[in-house]
Design a protein around this motif. Structure first.
Motif, short mmCIF file in Angstrom:
data_model
loop_
_atom_site.label_atom_id
_atom_site.label_comp_id
_atom_site.label_asym_id
_atom_site.label_seq_id
_atom_site.Cartn_x
_atom_site.Cartn_y
_atom_site.Cartn_z
N SER A 1 0.62 -1.10 -0.01
CA SER A 1 -0.22 0.23 0.01
C SER A 1 0.88 1.22 0.06
CB SER A 1 -0.93 -0.17 1.32
OG SER A 1 -1.52 1.34 1.51
N MET A 2 1.89 1.18 0.83
CA MET A 2 2.82 2.37 0.74
C MET A 2 3.51 2.62 -0.44
SD MET A 2 3.59 3.48 4.25
CE MET A 2 5.38 3.93 3.94
N ILE A 3 3.94 1.47 -1.08
CA ILE A 3 4.57 1.67 -2.35
C ILE A 3 3.55 2.21 -3.44
CG2 ILE A 3 5.63 0.35 -4.36
CD1 ILE A 3 7.08 -1.30 -2.36
N GLU A 4 2.26 1.65 -3.42
CA GLU A 4 1.38 2.28 -4.39
C GLU A 4 1.05 3.78 -4.00
OE1 GLU A 4 -2.78 0.45 -4.09
OE2 GLU A 4 -1.62 -1.32 -4.81
N GLN A 5 0.97 4.17 -2.69
CA GLN A 5 0.79 5.64 -2.55
C GLN A 5 2.01 6.43 -3.12
OE1 GLN A 5 -1.46 7.06 0.26
NE2 GLN A 5 -2.61 5.09 -0.34
N MET A 6 3.32 5.99 -3.01
CA MET A 6 4.49 6.69 -3.60
C MET A 6 4.13 7.22 -4.89
SD MET A 6 7.53 4.86 -2.01
CE MET A 6 7.96 4.34 0.01
N GLN A 7 3.34 6.22 -5.87
CA GLN A 7 3.28 6.75 -7.14
C GLN A 7 2.02 7.86 -7.38
OE1 GLN A 7 5.18 4.96 -8.90
NE2 GLN A 7 5.69 3.64 -7.20
N GLY B 1 -2.68 7.06 4.23
CA GLY B 1 -3.30 6.26 3.04
C GLY B 1 -3.47 4.79 3.32
N THR B 2 -2.69 4.39 4.22
CA THR B 2 -2.64 2.72 4.28
C THR B 2 -3.48 2.47 5.51
OG1 THR B 2 -0.71 2.69 5.75
CG2 THR B 2 -0.11 2.55 3.49
N LEU B 3 -3.80 3.50 6.03
CA LEU B 3 -4.82 3.15 7.44
C LEU B 3 -6.08 2.70 7.18
CD1 LEU B 3 -3.94 6.04 10.00
CD2 LEU B 3 -3.80 3.55 10.25
N PRO B 4 -6.92 3.15 5.92
CA PRO B 4 -8.02 2.58 5.79
C PRO B 4 -8.06 1.03 5.45
CG PRO B 4 -8.07 4.75 4.87
CD PRO B 4 -6.80 4.25 5.53
N PRO B 5 -7.25 0.66 4.54
CA PRO B 5 -7.15 -0.84 4.39
C PRO B 5 -6.68 -1.68 5.58
CG PRO B 5 -5.58 0.29 2.84
CD PRO B 5 -6.54 1.34 3.47
N LEU B 6 -5.72 -1.12 6.26
CA LEU B 6 -5.09 -1.59 7.45
C LEU B 6 -6.17 -2.01 8.42
CD1 LEU B 6 -2.35 -2.67 8.64
CD2 LEU B 6 -2.20 -0.13 9.39
N LEU B 7 -7.11 -0.89 8.76
CA LEU B 7 -7.97 -0.88 9.87
C LEU B 7 -9.09 -2.01 9.27
CD1 LEU B 7 -8.78 2.65 10.93
CD2 LEU B 7 -7.91 0.72 12.59
N THR B 8 -9.46 -2.08 8.16
CA THR B 8 -10.51 -2.94 7.94
C THR B 8 -9.93 -4.46 7.89
OG1 THR B 8 -10.92 -1.42 6.04
CG2 THR B 8 -12.16 -3.43 6.04
N SER B 9 -8.82 -4.70 7.42
CA SER B 9 -8.32 -6.10 7.35
C SER B 9 -7.99 -6.30 9.06
CB SER B 9 -7.12 -6.31 6.46
OG SER B 9 -6.48 -5.16 6.08
N LEU B 10 -7.47 -5.38 9.73
CA LEU B 10 -7.18 -5.59 11.40
C LEU B 10 -8.72 -6.26 11.97
CD1 LEU B 10 -4.96 -2.94 12.53
CD2 LEU B 10 -4.52 -5.50 12.61
N ALA B 11 -9.68 -5.44 11.54
CA ALA B 11 -10.86 -5.89 12.15
C ALA B 11 -11.38 -7.34 11.71
CB ALA B 11 -12.08 -4.90 11.68
N MET B 12 -10.87 -7.73 10.62
CA MET B 12 -11.31 -9.02 9.93
C MET B 12 -10.55 -9.80 10.62
SD MET B 12 -13.04 -8.78 6.92
CE MET B 12 -12.51 -8.65 5.08
N THR B 13 -9.22 -9.64 11.20
CA THR B 13 -8.26 -10.56 11.49
C THR B 13 -8.66 -10.80 13.01
OG1 THR B 13 -6.70 -9.56 10.24
CG2 THR B 13 -5.90 -10.83 11.90
N CYS B 14 -9.40 -9.78 13.67
CA CYS B 14 -9.73 -10.03 15.10
C CYS B 14 -10.48 -11.46 15.17
CB CYS B 14 -10.75 -8.88 15.45
SG CYS B 14 -9.71 -7.38 15.95
N GLY B 15 -11.24 -11.72 14.12
CA GLY B 15 -11.52 -13.14 14.39
C GLY B 15 -10.69 -14.23 14.23
N GLY B 16 -9.87 -14.02 13.19
CA GLY B 16 -8.73 -15.03 13.28
C GLY B 16 -7.83 -14.76 14.48
N LEU B 17 -7.82 -13.88 15.17
CA LEU B 17 -6.97 -13.70 16.31
C LEU B 17 -7.60 -14.43 17.43
CD1 LEU B 17 -5.75 -9.74 16.84
CD2 LEU B 17 -4.15 -11.95 16.80
#
Lengths: 313, 285, 271
Positions: free
Chosen positions: A198-204, A229-245
């Protein structure tokens, strides 16, 4: 923002209702009669009368829908019923154990965030450096290891060979470290990769060029522009991972013999204690949905574009 | 002020190296406005990003870029950063894409001010407000606004206000009015001119629109395919263009046809070298 | 030269996958000892010529059990792959192409199933059904198809507007034939690739459930279960725990690598 909230709350209620359906019907749809199984597994000689008496008491003779309504009525009053086996209040039992599991999972989450943010950001900034290539190889390897095996290896090295931390069990904060580290190690690779890409994408993005044109310091660019810019996708998948956690915590609890919800559920499964299972599904489902809800709201707060979506612009 | 000597820029594309700017020399004297005009792909934007050293892709540069007597190409990253936005400010095209959609205008403004002056957020905000009121931008709550809530013209004006907040000695404007409506274009050009005259700043303005350049520039450079075709005082170039390409450009302007049509029709090869026709007036013959 | 470099990981990883599959298929001829026979006289032996990787707490040959475990793991993984592929293709294509009420109902069901974390859901299903290889298979399939079905449905929605589908509709091709001839061949490769990339996590899931005692049950051998069996001997015989875990990691690594290599080979951008 208001419309966004309303839509999000409606879909949350739908999901909650769905989870209650799953919790209730899963136990009844499967071709195993809980009462019979209970008698068989606990090796109680079952007579037809005694089984019927229990069926009557648990309301199994009523039509399914009225059973469901009855159950939901109690759930709304936060009454999850009494355990089939121990006769204890399921709600209380579940919650008290849930806190232990939650403690492990949230410490693990903390480790995940620290590990993945530092390593992810570093490897994105130092793209294709030795550090970056080393991380990529090692996260690929670690992601392939089963968590329980990783747990044993950590126990073997850190607790047995070095004697730094307690081997197993529960009680002090030291008991928390190895389990949550195990969990975190298993999950972090995914996030390191996510943050890096995500960071590398943002750099462009042109706004990064513009930020440079204004003479911003590189670390300001990383903090304000790239990382945000990476925070929204990060937060969304962190929330999904809570189940995995939580799921991972169940396994790790078994390895470290921690009296959390995982142990309780496995025991209840063995005893066919369907009341506990129902409560468990409900609790986990509720928790998972709530976390996802919070994450969505946070994303909308960070990225103004999300909260405007669908507002008929 | 700014002196570009024999500048050539090569860009690596796939396996071959392409020369996008060929042996270009010009200067921007103190307090003057120099305009570069040319169709897209003529290499004019490359010049801007090379002066500011804002590029990521593998780019090879030869020649000299002197700013206040110092070579910019010899400066290291941190020295360049300190110049960018403070001494040399850049105004870019397509402001809609240049602002970070997740940050408010205030965030952009404050970080720009704090990049070069060590002041608190509160003071930076105060400065931003002053700057906005100087440019007659509705300062109340515009700082809380997000880029997508504002028009392109408004963003462009904010960009200018931000660019001049450190009173730079050189302003580089890369297509500052492209994709804006005519009224906004005029307003923005007026603002630029007003600021330039008041502060005595030097300015390098790049555009494919001859009208924009004609309105502002003291000196004019016409570029085509990485080469300077004609270079001289704007009044002279516009009134009696010597090169057929410049003549074609002016004809386009008169007939109100588009630049694309010109590109299609103008096929004359460019031969010969740049020759000084009279002092300070160069043309390719 | 560049092209060859891109193909190399695919060649190596696919031959390793083939090798592992061969080992699984020819297990009965490869094992040195019967992996299920208990021989208490030979328990907890170290490495030797007769027992290259030693024996476990019941005197069973570790190497033979590893090979037997490969058979169980791979067989289960591949069957899960096939069954989930079929379910998600049917649900996804029908929901996407037929649309209307069917679509709404199917997608709401997906929403509800996705409202539970995957592993915990599988755990609860397997646990309620009572463990064992077949029940584990049911549980994993049950939680695995949902996400893919939704992916397929979204793909079909955009495919539905494609000119060749419109043309087929106009010329009176039956619904079933459009789905079979025009939609399936487009959706299948992409979903198969996604599933291939997800194979590693299926293997992990199997070993985790077996470790918890909910999956493969004795006397069958499975790697996760072997680790679970050996946990009491962590101090005296760490190798018993180390070897099967190493095998799991290696297999998952191999499948992840294989999935990535196939994707890279198919993706024209990386060539």
């Amino acid at each position: 923002m208001q419309r966004f909230l309303v839509r999000r709350i409606l879909s949350m209620i739908l999901a909650l209702w769905g989870v209650s359906l799953v919790a209730f019907f899963l136990i009844r749809v499967i071709p195993v009669d809980p009462v019979e199984a209970y008698f068989a597994i606990n090796q109680i000689p079952a007579s037809k009368e005694s089984m019927d008496a229990i069926r009557e008491k648990q309301g199994f003779n009523q039509p399914l829908l009225s059973q469901y309504a009855n159950w939901m009525w109690h759930v709304f009053q936060l009454d999850f019923g009494k355990s089939f086996v121990s006769k204890l209040d399921v709600g209380k039992e579940l919650i008290s154990r849930f806190w232990i599991t939650f403690g492990i999972a949230s410490t693990a989450l903390l480790f995940v965030v620290i590990l993945s943010v530092t390593i992810g950001v570093l490897s994105a900034v130092k793209q294709n450096s030795l550090f970056d290539r080393l991380t990529r190889t090692s996260i690929f390897t670690i992601a392939s290891m089963p968590s329980f095996w990783l747990a044993f290896i950590l126990i073997y090295i850190v607790a047995l060979k070095w004697g730094l931390l307690p081997l197993m069990g529960w009680g002090t904060w030291q008991h928390l470290i190895l389990p949550s580290l195990t969990l975190a190690l298993g999950i972090s690779p995914y996030y390191i990769r996510l943050i890096r890409t995500s960071m590398i994408e943002q750099m462009q993005q042109p706004y990064v060029l513009y930020a440079r044109a204004r003479g911003l310091k590189e670390n300001v660019i990383v903090r304000h522009h790239l990382f945000r810019g990476t925070l929204p996708p990060l937060l969304t998948s962190l929330a999904m991972t809570c189940g995995g956690l939580l799921g991972g915590a169940v396994i790790v609890e078994i390895v470290f013999t921690i009296p959390g919800i995982g142990r309780y559920i496995l025991d209840s499964m063995g005893a066919r204690d369907y009341v506990v299972l129902q409560g468990f599904i409900l609790l986990i489902g509720f928790f998972y949905i709530a976390i996802n809800f919070v994450a969505d709201i946070m994303c909308a707060m960070i990225d103004p574009r999300i909260r405007l979506k669908g507002e008929g612009k | 002020m700014l002196e570009v000597k024999n500048l050539s820029v090569f860009v690596q594309r796939d396996t071959e190296e392409i020369q996008v700017v060929q042996d270009i020399s010009f200067q921007v004297p103190k307090g003057k406005i120099v305009g570069i005009v040319g169709e897209s792909g003529s290499g004019k934007s490359m010049i801007c990003t090379t002066i500011l050293q804002l590029f990521r892709e593998s780019r090879r540069v030869s020649g000299k870029v002197l700013f206040q007597g110092e070579s910019l190409l010899a400066k290291n990253k941190e020295e360049m950063r300190k110049l960018r936005g403070k001494e040399i400010a850049l105004i870019m095209q397509n402001p809609m894409a240049m602002f970070n959609p997740m940050l408010s205008i205030g965030d952009h403004f404050i970080e720009t001010i704090q990049a070069h002056v060590n002041i608190s957020k509160k003071e930076a905000k105060q400065k931003a407000l002053e700057q906005l009121s100087r440019y007659q931008l509705p300062e109340e709550n515009i700082l809380q606004k997000y880029p997508h809530e504002l028009s392109g013209g408004m963003l462009q004006r904010i960009m200018i206000a931000m660019a001049v907040s450190h009173r730079p000695s050189l302003l580089v404007a890369d297509e500052p009015t492209t994709a804006l409506d005519t009224m906004t274009q005029l307003r923005i050009l007026d603002e630029l001119l007003e600021y330039q005259q008041e502060a005595g700043t030097s300015m390098l303005i790049v555009s494919h629109d001859l009208g924009v350049i004609a309105k502002l520039a003291d000196d004019l450079i016409v570029m085509r395919r990485g080469l300077i075709v004609e270079y001289g005082p704007a009044s002279l170039v516009l009134e009696q263009p010597l090169h057929s390409y410049t003549q074609a450009l002016l004809a386009v302007k008169k007939e109100n046809s588009t630049l694309e049509q010109l590109v299609d029709h103008y096929e004359e090869p460019m031969l010969g070298s740049l020759v000084e026709w009279k002092p300070g007036y160069w043309v390719r013959q | 030269m560049k092209k060859r470099n891109k193909r190399l990981p695919l060649i190596i990883s696919s031959s390793l996958v083939a090798l592992l599959t061969m080992v699984a298929i020819f297990e009965p001829w490869l094992v040195l000892h019967d992996p299920h026979v208990i021989n208490m006289a030979m328990k907890l032996q170290g490495f030797s010529a007769t027992y290259p990787l030693g024996t476990d707490h019941l005197g069973r040959c570790v190497l033979s059990r590893l090979i037997a475990g490969a058979r169980v793991s791979l067989f289960t993984t591949f069957s899960i792959l096939i069954v989930t592929l079929i379910i998600s293709l049917v649900v996804g294509i029908v929901a996407g192409y037929v649309g209307g009420m069917i679509d709404t109902v199917l997608m709401r069901v997906c929403d509800i199933l996705l409202a539970m974390p995957n592993f915990i859901f599988a755990l609860v299903i397997v646990g309620t059904l009572g463990g064992g290889l077949f029940n584990m298979f049911i549980g994993i399939v049950f939680v695995s198809w949902v996400w893919y079905a939704r992916m397929i449905r979204n793909m079909v929605l955009s495919l539905k507007e494609a000119p060749f589908v419109k043309y087929a509709q106009v010329t009176g091709v039956s619904r079933f034939n459009i789905m079979r001839v025009h939609i399936l061949p487009f959706v299948f490769p992409q979903i198969f690739l996604l599933k291939l990339i997800g194979l590693g996590s299926t293997i992990l899931l199997i070993s985790e459930l077996s470790f918890l005692g909910l999956g493969v049950t004795a006397p069958l051998a499975e790697w996760g279960m072997m680790i679970s069996d050996s946990k009491t001997y962590l101090l005296s015989n760490p190798m018993l725990m180390f070897i099967p875990g190493f095998m799991i990691s290696l297999t998952v690594l191999l499948f992840n690598w294989f999935g990535d290599a196939v994707r890279d080979a198919l993706d024209p951008k990386t060539l």
